[in-house]
Design a protein around this motif. Structure first.
Motif, PDB file in Angstrom:
ATOM      1  N   LYS A 377       0.837  -1.210   0.000  1.00  0.00           N
ATOM      2  CA  LYS A 377       0.000   0.000   0.000  1.00  0.00           C
ATOM      3  C   LYS A 377       0.864   1.250   0.000  1.00  0.00           C
ATOM      4  CE  LYS A 377      -4.124  -1.922   2.219  1.00  0.00           C
ATOM      5  NZ  LYS A 377      -5.035  -1.863   3.403  1.00  0.00           N
ATOM      6  N   GLY A 402      -6.540  -1.059  -2.250  1.00  0.00           N
ATOM      7  CA  GLY A 402      -6.418  -1.789  -0.996  1.00  0.00           C
ATOM      8  C   GLY A 402      -6.751  -3.262  -1.155  1.00  0.00           C
ATOM      9  N   CYS A 405      -3.874  -4.911  -3.168  1.00  0.00           N
ATOM     10  CA  CYS A 405      -2.676  -5.048  -2.334  1.00  0.00           C
ATOM     11  C   CYS A 405      -2.854  -6.150  -1.285  1.00  0.00           C
ATOM     12  CB  CYS A 405      -2.348  -3.728  -1.652  1.00  0.00           C
ATOM     13  SG  CYS A 405      -1.720  -2.443  -2.765  1.00  0.00           S
TER      14      CYS A 405
END
Length: 469
Positions: A377, A402, A405
């Motif tokens: 991130k 997000g 990741c």
């Protein structure tokens, strides 16, 4: 009352910080990867060492007598840990025959608590509102209140005295006919409160200096009348066994009850004798309190707690080395020795160590995965920051980044763990690689097929109902 502070960060500053975070994110990603690899190797080596120790140890039947046949053997034995060493706390002039002495210090202080909330604004700015609240609590070190954000609480802290924490151990601690090594001595945890016998003149000196510090901060206070301790009834002697033998069971029960009351009175008298109250210094049991009223602390009050480690029954698992012990060294180089309180068998100790090893393994696994995700991130966070000119779009994009990741971080972590297990234990490593491959297939191919399906549905023409004429 809460104090709030609002700060605004410009779009350019935020973008610049996000590009700088790429480097830190990459470092975190690499360190987390190394942690995952190291953790798997550590866990496997520790487990093999424990298995080896579990098969190698022998029971020490009688630690009170030296046995030459046990020289160099990994033993498991139980005995009393005792010492004849006398330890002294020179600053307070007290001491005891103990395995260890410990002095802990607490300060009653105002403590600042901060809670922040950030909000994105159109154009890329970020407005952060931080709320500061304050509470009084016991802490392990003085708090510098000059740096508090709320001016109303600045410089409101003080301490009546500053005392360092201290801990000291006996050098000679016996385990039956043997001596415990320093590391084993430090593992003994049979702590209890230490009876204080601080000299009257030293208490008076403490009281005088504490009063001066108190009055510098709070001003001169009226003197309080010290309460005289109430006279305790004299304890009665125990009934001799020769007389008890002549009594009935019911009479013995009554006498036992009376003896329990008598013992309680003796303890109360001991506490009363150990309790000393001056105007600004108070001694009770194993606590020395600096302040006016111990039951109602004020900012600046200090309490010092004294403890000692007393002789206790312990179980040692280590290699016999002359009249002492040393760590067991396994074939893989890992070392092992332990001391636990009470009587334990060797199998119980090994099982407990394996359980602890497994808990550490999973704790570091979870930490490693979280750090890998955080590193990713940090690397790709600049993409979201660039879009912050339109917060709504940036939030949607950031949510997607997000998710990506997180999935990549989990897959990467599984691969690293699997490779480590391939290196240390091939069969389990192959299973983890299969699981990681399945997740990649689901995310890469099934996700793509789902997107195509949604796209094809969106391109189909909508049917229009025709009304009857």
């Amino acid at each position: 009352m809460a104090f709030t502070e609002t700060t605004t960060t410009g779009y350019g500053t935020r973008v610049g910080r996000s590009f700088k975070s790429i480097g830190s994110g990459f470092i975190i990603f690499c360190l987390a990867t190394a942690l995952l690899w190291w953790n798997e190797g550590r866990a496997v080596k520790t487990e093999k060492m424990l298995d080896e120790a579990g098969n190698a140890y022998v029971e020490m039947e009688n630690p009170n007598k030296k046995d030459a046949s046990l020289e160099g053997e990994l033993i498991c034995g139980t005995a009393m840990a005792t010492t004849e060493d006398s330890l002294t706390d020179a600053q307070f002039g007290i001491g005891a025959k103990a395995i260890a002495l410990r002095r802990t210090v607490e300060y009653y202080q105002w403590v600042e608590h901060a809670q922040s909330k950030s909000e994105d604004k159109l154009g890329g700015k970020e407005v952060t509102t931080t709320t500061y609240t304050y509470s009084k609590q016991w802490v392990s070190s003085p708090v510098e209140s000059a740096q508090f954000k709320d001016p109303a609480y600045q410089n409101k802290n003080m301490v009546l005295t500053t005392i360092d924490e201290a801990e000291q151990y006996a050098e000679n601690v016996s385990f039956g006919a043997y001596k415990l090594s320093e590391s084993l001595i430090h593992s003994i945890s049979s702590r209890e409160g230490m009876d204080l016998a601080i000299a009257e003149d030293l208490l008076a000196q403490f009281d005088k200096s504490t009063q001066a510090a108190y009055e510098r901060f709070y001003g001169v206070q009226p003197k309080t009348t010290q309460q005289q301790p109430t006279q305790q009834p004299a304890p009665q002697p125990a009934i001799p066994d020769s007389i008890r033998a002549l009594l009935s069971d019911s009479a013995k029960a009554v006498l036992d009850s009376l003896q329990a009351v008598n013992d309680s009175i003796v303890r109360s008298m001991a506490n009363a004798e150990n309790k000393k109250d001056l105007q600004y210094v108070h001694q009770a049991s194993n606590v020395l309190y600096f302040g006016r009223v111990p039951g109602s602390p004020e900012v600046g009050d200090v309490r010092v707690t004294f403890e000692k480690v007393v002789p206790a029954k312990v179980t040692v698992m280590a290699v016999v080395d002359g009249d002492s012990f040393k760590p067991y060294k396994a074939k893989n180089g890992k070392r092992f020795q332990t001391l636990v309180m009470g009587k334990k068998s060797g199998d119980e100790i090994i099982d407990a160590e394996k359980e602890a090893n497994n808990m550490i393994l999973w704790a570091l696994r979870i930490l490693g995965v979280m750090l890998v995700i955080a590193g990713l991130k940090g690397i790709f966070g600049f993409l979201e920051t660039i879009l912050k000119v339109v917060p709504f779009i940036a939030n949607i994009f950031g949510w997607g980044v997000g998710i990506v990741c997180t999935v990549i971080g989990i897959v990467w972590s599984l691969i690293i763990i699997a490779l480590a297990w391939l290196f240390y234990r091939p069969l389990l490593g192959i299973g983890l690689l299969v699981l990681a491959g399945f997740l990649v297939w689901v995310f890469a191919f099934k996700g793509k097929d789902k997107l195509k399906e949604l796209a094809s549905k969106g391109k189909q023409p909508q049917s229009v109902p025709v009304e009857n004429v």
